[in-house]
Design an enzyme around this catalytic site. Structure first.
Site: not given
Ligand code: PLP
Length: 444
Positions: A202
């Site tokens: 992210k």
């Molecule tokens: C990555 C993501 C999540 C989950 O996050 P994690 O840290 O991977 O558990 C939730 N919502 C969206 C839209 C995401 O892209």
């Protein structure tokens, strides 16, 4: 200036348009010596399972975002699960969510005994269509999850108005949109609660981690109650304190302190990184302004709405402007040019068997409409279902390196200019692009 190939399409034997190889423009995550030192500090103290660094990170995150409370979790998925519980989602409830998202936006509802109702998205923003949300709200709706999809802010004003009218809560899933603004204000500050993934793919990348943010003391304390038993001593609300000491969710969600140590450093460098990404991505799309068949997925300039870190950048694709050329064939030609394009974005969740058919709790019907007494919802999602054929993933430029970005834009122009040569070999094979578990559409 970048050298731009003038020969024919690389897919048909010409020279590729993208010739420079520049890892620095794409590298992610950026791990700095300061992060390494912060991690070593935690390791040498043996403080991996403590909460002191995490609490500093939470205070700094809340100050950056502008919310009263921030509660760190070990994943973004955990933060969403806790947020759902905290706003009151429970057995027999429904959560409204876009189908065009990563599964963690909605599937934690299944771990609370609730069902998921999908609403359609708007074709330009790829975020929840408030009009369809209004149609899908029912007596069992407890929460709406507004996903700021591929970093584009959802249209929060009408969504909050609908929620207000029906007495339901809004959870923002800001996992793609750290630092993005909606009408001048940071996303994650509009809903009753917000969740951010902070995993390393992210735009705010700290290892594994998630953050729950809220202004509401009761929501914050319910999230503490749910998965942070070690902090129950800090609860202030009497009715919650009465059953403190054991986690109500039966889960343990605290953040690993190697992540929170990285997080404190990442948060300090984030505004500058975000500005570089924003400059780079806007440059790329500015170079393609007016090119038929492709459109930026970005808010209008000057609107006060921005994309922050541009996680999972995508372009709109309009095959009708290119003789009907499929997005699959278009991307194949781009890849030959050295431009790592992929058709589609996330595959619409409602088309997965888990949502179409599976009866998770044994209620005698698919869990998606387990609590709709009238039977299956007529929930066709025409805009969402068209998205796989009308979007493509583009490179995520982290640095405004003009030479690299110009060559990538030139690749798109070249394929568009020569699109007629591609129609003959177009088997339409790749339409229906996208993946269920997308993290990043293109990594160079
Ligand atoms: C990555 C993501 C999540 C989950 O996050 P994690 O840290 O991977 O558990 C939730 N919502 C969206 C839209 C995401 O892209």
């Amino acid at each position: 200036m970048a050298r731009v190939a003038t020969s024919g399409l690389a897919l048909l034997g010409g020279e590729p348009a993208v010739r420079v190889r520049d890892e620095g423009t794409f590298r992610w995550p950026i791990v700095t010596p300061e992060m390494e030192a912060a991690v070593l500090g935690v390791l040498r103290r043996g403080a991996m399972s403590d909460v002191d660094v995490t609490q500093q990170f939470e205070a700094e995150f809340a100050a950056w975002l502008g919310t009263r409370h921030a509660l760190a979790h070990n994943t973004g998925t955990a933060a969403l699960h806790a947020a759902m519980f905290a706003v009151g989602v429970g057995r027999g409830d429904e959560v409204i969510c876009p189908s065009l998202t990563y599964w963690a936006s909605c599937l934690p509802a299944y771990a609370l005994g609730a069902a998921v109702v999908f609403a359609d998205v708007e074709p330009d923003t790829l975020c929840l269509d408030p009009a369809d949300v209004a149609r899908k709200v029912g007596p069992r709706t407890r929460a709406i999850v507004a996903v700021h999809y591929a970093a584009h802010p959802a249209d929060m004003d009408p969504l909050m108005a609908i929620a207000e009218r029906h007495g339901v809560k809004v959870i923002e899933d800001a996992s793609h949109a750290h630092g993005a603004l909606y009408k001048g204000r940071m996303v994650g500050t509009f809903g009753h609660a917000a969740a951010f993934s902070l995993m390393s793919g992210k735009s705010m990348a700290i290892g594994e981690g998630g953050m729950l943010a809220t202004d509401d003391r009761r929501i914050y304390e319910r999230a503490v109650l749910f998965g942070h038993y070690e902090r129950h001593g800090s609860l202030e609300l009497d009715d919650l304190r009465a059953a403190a000491g054991l986690p109500w969710g039966g889960v343990k969600y605290r953040m690993h302190q190697l992540s929170s140590a990285v997080g404190r450093v990442q948060l300090r460098s984030y505004p500058a990184q975000m500005a570089e990404i924003d400059a780079a991505m806007n440059l790329f799309w500015d170079l393609l302004e007016g090119v038929p068949g492709v459109r930026a997925h970005r808010p209008p300039k000057g609107s006060g709405t921005t994309k922050g870190g541009w996680y999972a950048p995508a372009g709109h694709y309009r095959p009708e402007e290119l003789g009907g050329l499929s997005v699959g064939r278009f991307c194949e030609a781009l890849r030959a040019e050295g431009f790592p394009a992929r058709p589609g974005v996330n595959r619409p969740l409602h088309l997965h068997p888990l949502f179409e058919d599976v009866d998770v709790y044994g209620d005698g019907r698919p869990t998606r409409w387990a609590f709709r007494d009238g039977g299956a919802l007529a929930d066709s999602l025409p805009v969402t279902e068209a998205v796989p054929g009308r979007t493509f993933g583009v490179p995520w430029f982290k640095k405004p390196n003009r030479a690299v970005i110009e060559q990538h834009a030139a690749a798109v122009r070249k394929v568009v200019d020569h699109h007629r040569e591609l129609l003959a070999g177009d088997q339409d094979a790749d339409v229906g692009g996208g993946t269920w578990g997308m993290s990043t559409p293109t990594r160079s």
